[in-house]
Design a protein around this motif. Structure first.
Motif, PDB file in Angstrom:
ATOM      1  N   THR A 165     109.161  96.276 115.935  1.00 42.24           N
ATOM      2  CA  THR A 165     110.603  96.495 116.104  1.00 42.24           C
ATOM      3  C   THR A 165     111.312  95.251 116.631  1.00 42.24           C
ATOM      4  O   THR A 165     112.525  95.242 116.753  1.00 42.24           O
ATOM      5  CB  THR A 165     110.864  97.627 117.116  1.00 42.24           C
ATOM      6  N   ARG A 166     110.546  94.210 116.973  1.00 48.79           N
ATOM      7  CA  ARG A 166     111.139  93.047 117.637  1.00 48.79           C
ATOM      8  C   ARG A 166     111.517  91.942 116.656  1.00 48.79           C
ATOM      9  O   ARG A 166     111.235  90.773 116.883  1.00 48.79           O
ATOM     10  CB  ARG A 166     110.164  92.532 118.700  1.00 48.79           C
TER      11      ARG A 166
ATOM     12  N   ARG B  76     117.682  93.356 117.773  1.00 48.75           N
ATOM     13  CA  ARG B  76     118.903  94.159 117.915  1.00 48.75           C
ATOM     14  C   ARG B  76     119.528  94.508 116.578  1.00 48.75           C
ATOM     15  O   ARG B  76     119.997  95.620 116.376  1.00 48.75           O
ATOM     16  CB  ARG B  76     119.934  93.396 118.744  1.00 48.75           C
TER      17      ARG B  76
ATOM     18  N   SER C 178     117.337  97.264 114.949  1.00 39.14           N
ATOM     19  CA  SER C 178     117.449  98.620 115.485  1.00 39.14           C
ATOM     20  C   SER C 178     118.866  99.148 115.306  1.00 39.14           C
ATOM     21  O   SER C 178     119.066 100.339 115.068  1.00 39.14           O
ATOM     22  CB  SER C 178     116.979  98.695 116.938  1.00 39.14           C
ATOM     23  N   ALA C 179     119.877  98.253 115.345  1.00 44.75           N
ATOM     24  CA  ALA C 179     121.249  98.700 115.087  1.00 44.75           C
ATOM     25  C   ALA C 179     121.370  99.217 113.656  1.00 44.75           C
ATOM     26  O   ALA C 179     121.973 100.261 113.409  1.00 44.75           O
ATOM     27  CB  ALA C 179     122.228  97.558 115.338  1.00 44.75           C
TER      28      ALA C 179
ATOM     29  N   ASP D  77     119.610 102.617 113.495  1.00 45.89           N
ATOM     30  CA  ASP D  77     120.394 103.633 114.211  1.00 45.89           C
ATOM     31  C   ASP D  77     121.641 104.002 113.410  1.00 45.89           C
ATOM     32  O   ASP D  77     122.087 105.143 113.409  1.00 45.89           O
ATOM     33  CB  ASP D  77     120.804 103.130 115.603  1.00 45.89           C
TER      34      ASP D  77
ATOM     35  N   MET E  49     117.084 103.542 119.869  1.00 43.20           N
ATOM     36  CA  MET E  49     116.411 102.293 120.219  1.00 43.20           C
ATOM     37  C   MET E  49     117.392 101.143 120.401  1.00 43.20           C
ATOM     38  O   MET E  49     117.045 100.120 120.963  1.00 43.20           O
ATOM     39  CB  MET E  49     115.383 101.950 119.160  1.00 43.20           C
ATOM     40  N   SER E  50     118.639 101.302 119.896  1.00 47.01           N
ATOM     41  CA  SER E  50     119.615 100.249 120.149  1.00 47.01           C
ATOM     42  C   SER E  50     120.507 100.592 121.340  1.00 47.01           C
ATOM     43  O   SER E  50     121.484  99.909 121.603  1.00 47.01           O
ATOM     44  CB  SER E  50     120.467  99.994 118.896  1.00 47.01           C
TER      45      SER E  50
ATOM     46  N   THR F 261     117.320  98.852 125.254  1.00 49.62           N
ATOM     47  CA  THR F 261     117.241  97.426 124.908  1.00 49.62           C
ATOM     48  C   THR F 261     117.199  96.546 126.155  1.00 49.62           C
ATOM     49  O   THR F 261     116.421  95.606 126.215  1.00 49.62           O
ATOM     50  CB  THR F 261     118.425  96.985 124.020  1.00 49.62           C
TER      51      THR F 261
ATOM     52  N   GLU G  16     113.145  96.828 126.354  1.00 50.22           N
ATOM     53  CA  GLU G  16     112.785  95.840 125.345  1.00 50.22           C
ATOM     54  C   GLU G  16     112.941  94.401 125.831  1.00 50.22           C
ATOM     55  O   GLU G  16     112.038  93.599 125.694  1.00 50.22           O
ATOM     56  CB  GLU G  16     113.648  96.043 124.094  1.00 50.22           C
TER      57      GLU G  16
ATOM     58  N   ARG H 269     127.026 103.983 115.640  1.00 46.32           N
ATOM     59  CA  ARG H 269     125.589 104.297 115.640  1.00 46.32           C
ATOM     60  C   ARG H 269     125.315 105.625 116.343  1.00 46.32           C
ATOM     61  O   ARG H 269     124.473 106.400 115.914  1.00 46.32           O
ATOM     62  CB  ARG H 269     124.801 103.169 116.312  1.00 46.32           C
TER      63      ARG H 269
ATOM     64  N   ARG I 247     123.532 108.865 114.553  1.00 51.23           N
ATOM     65  CA  ARG I 247     122.377 109.576 115.122  1.00 51.23           C
ATOM     66  C   ARG I 247     122.687 111.053 115.299  1.00 51.23           C
ATOM     67  O   ARG I 247     121.860 111.918 115.024  1.00 51.23           O
ATOM     68  CB  ARG I 247     121.999 108.981 116.478  1.00 51.23           C
TER      69      ARG I 247
END
Lengths: 416, 416
Positions: free
Chosen positions: A56-57, A65, A68-69, A72, B267-268, B273, B277, B334, B338
């Protein structure tokens, strides 16, 4: 309405299996990649776990970011999990957005950055997660019970070992990725309100560039000898038991399922009524099947106060050993009724279907329909189940305890 | 296909709300009875919990075994749970069998034996369950955080208090049953492939004999003063934070939902984060809404190694306090995406629908359709959400920690 699943294979080997479900609005995917903890090198237990944190990185030119944005933004509920056999990518969202989501999953899997600056935070999190087991003795018990029940590497902790973590480098992680995150034996299951042709086209685009490479065989190892006790300063004792049964692919799997269901399948099951309800010995008690492709185990758990722990162990083992006694039609009928309702509910969940599709292809090379499961369960007779419980009565039992002091393990050691 | 929910009230006051779902094969029920932990008498905390254990131990002329065998025979997946406001009966099976299942639920609720010989084993199990919290610091933290966040009796532990258990008798349990297990303010939610008229007829038969009795008002109490630290010998520290927000029934609830979603919705999200993260401070971090009928709280949790605990606390509180800063359209978008996918999935689960129906009737006196939720969430603007986070920025924060030593709580105490 469930349609028959259809499958195809990309030229790189990735197997895709799709089950259209036209009455739902959601869709779910499960991707199994055979790169789990069993592939960790000696003294590097935790490599797959760190790699799992790294996906995920950042991937395919997107920062952590941005990635994941973007996901999401599609309402994608997702997780990446490291197990023994597989690293598993799971995701679900509304059916109209799954087509947009697949390319992002593809990027994570096929183009992760695995950047050096992300390695330390990822390893730190794996370390944190392992240390948190100290405060979760029940989870810790599960991990140790597995180590004592399956020979290495299958008994290895896929979450990693604290003692190995400092030695693992980002080079190890990259090597693990290069060697094992490959499409050749990977399986992608998709269930939901989706169009087969559109899925086919999208997976070609999202995963077509994933490079094939042969996956090497695994060398077998050994396992430590039970019983095992772990000192833990508490007024509670956690008890784990394990014994052999058949794996999911075995023709007699449903007999194994029924025998565990008699033990622990509902509130009228034997462990629940005898150990919990009638004697009030412990709050939590359960037994369940664990399966690798070629081996299966039953794992049982009981958590209780230390002064009742010995009696709980003795009574639980006695119930397990007398399982073949007095199996009635009514008792088996209840197991079948429970199975039926739980199958119906699974059928209504796209997440559960996607994961079953992938799991069936891994274990059996074909998908078992819920109708087939239902009719195989319905066909079981008490004679069949009793014969199975006699034939597969524990000839040896693994015992793991966590608590202030070890228990008398005679009830277990006297078996062998 | 979802039809509009229809409701009716039995002459004894029981409110029944039914949502037919014609595309599924399952059906689920949730019965809320306002007899939870808030009704435990002073010094008798745990009475509702013991009563909850007693319902399955024989009812309406059926022994414990006969009762659980009959329900297992219908494939009924079920649980009885004691919460603060309610004792909740939940059950699900295939739609064709729910009609046969309702009378058994009715028997448990309206004719439990509450036999003296079952009292000791039931109390023992409640005791075991409370003692097992010693080995589950995260669960224990949740219980204590609640006690420090809501005034008694709403902050009371519905699971009971070890110190009170020895004083509780079966007389107390019977009295609790007589006073509070009453239909007057009870709510039965049913969702699935069911026929409204048939449900109406069956609930009349199954619950019609349940005798009405007025439910008394609750007296308010006080709560202990934060911060609270609980010594626990471990290398881990568990951190809980709580602050005020609006309850579910409030017109601004969806703004509260969005603000927690920005913090912890994916996750965002910010806590994930920033704390997990980017800084790798802790493995588990989350925030969620808690709601009573008239009060709401946000509860946040972080679990980490003790040496990182202070930094984790400071960084987490700082993120919470700067929540109003820099809320972007993209970020809110986002959250909305979700929400949309999670609403769709809820809509496909009869269990989740049955429980929402009952919950909506309790909090709002009407059912909120998923379409309405979706459009209210879609209508949220960044200005609205920012204004809410400013207006409801924590003016005081409850802090509870479990670990080897207390943390410096300046970041929290300086607020008040």
């Amino acid at each position: 309405m469930l349609q028959s699943p259809q499958s195809f294979r990309l030229s790189n080997g990735l197997l895709v299996i799709v089950e259209p479900m036209l009455d739902v609005q959601s869709a779910a995917v499960t991707l199994l990649v055979p790169a789990g903890g069993v592939r960790d090198a000696d003294g590097r237990c935790g490599t797959a776990a760190i790699l799992t944190e790294m996906f995920t990185r950042g991937a395919g030119g997107l920062s952590a970011r941005e990635l994941s944005a973007a996901m999401d933004n599609l309402g994608l509920q997702r997780s990446i999990h490291v197990g023994n056999a597989h690293v598993t990518f799971s995701a679900a969202t509304t059916a109209d957005r799954i087509i947009d989501a697949l390319p992002f999953i593809g990027r994570m899997v096929t183009e992760p950055h695995l950047a050096d600056e992300e390695f330390e935070p990822a390893r730190d999190l794996v370390e944190q997660s392992l240390m948190s087991l100290e405060d979760e003795p029940r989870q810790r018990l599960g991990k140790v019970l597995r180590q004592y029940s399956y020979a290495a590497p299958w008994g290895n902790s896929s979450e990693g070992e604290l003692t190995d973590l400092p030695a693992i480098t980002n080079e190890d992680v990259r090597r693990h990725y290069q060697q094992f995150i490959r499409p050749d034996e990977a399986i992608l299951g998709i269930a939901g309100n989706v169009n087969f042709d559109q899925i086919r086209e999208t997976t070609e685009t999202a995963f077509g560039g994933w490079e094939s490479a042969p996956v090497s065989d695994l060398a077998g190892g050994t396992m430590p000898l039970s019983p095992c006790h772990i000192e833990h300063d508490s007024a509670q004792t956690h008890i784990g038991l394990g014994w052999n049964t058949v794996p999911y692919r075995d023709a007699r799997y449903f007999e194994a399922w029924a025998s565990v269901s008699l033990l622990s399948g509902g509130m009228s099951s034997r462990l629940f009524t005898e150990v919990r309800e009638r004697r009030g010995l412990c709050y939590a008690i359960s037994a369940s099947l664990s399966t690798l492709r070629d081996e299966g185990r039953v794992f049982a758990y009981a958590g209780t106060s230390t002064e009742r722990a010995q009696e709980t162990l003795d009574v639980t083992v006695a119930e397990i050993l007398r399982l073949h006694e007095g199996i009635t039609e009514d008792e088996l009928q209840r197991c079948k009724a429970r199975a039926k309702s739980s199958l119906i509910m699974q059928q209504e969940s796209t997440t559960s279907r996607a994961s079953s599709l992938a799991r069936d292809m891994y274990h059996l090379g074909r998908v078992v329909s819920l109708d087939e499961i239902n009719s195989r369960i319905n066909a079981l007779s008490t004679t069949q189940v009793r014969d199975f419980t006699i034939e597969y009565a524990p000839k040896a039992m693994v015992l793991v305890t966590i608590g202030p002091h070890a228990l008398n393990s005679a009830c277990v050691t006297s078996l062998s």
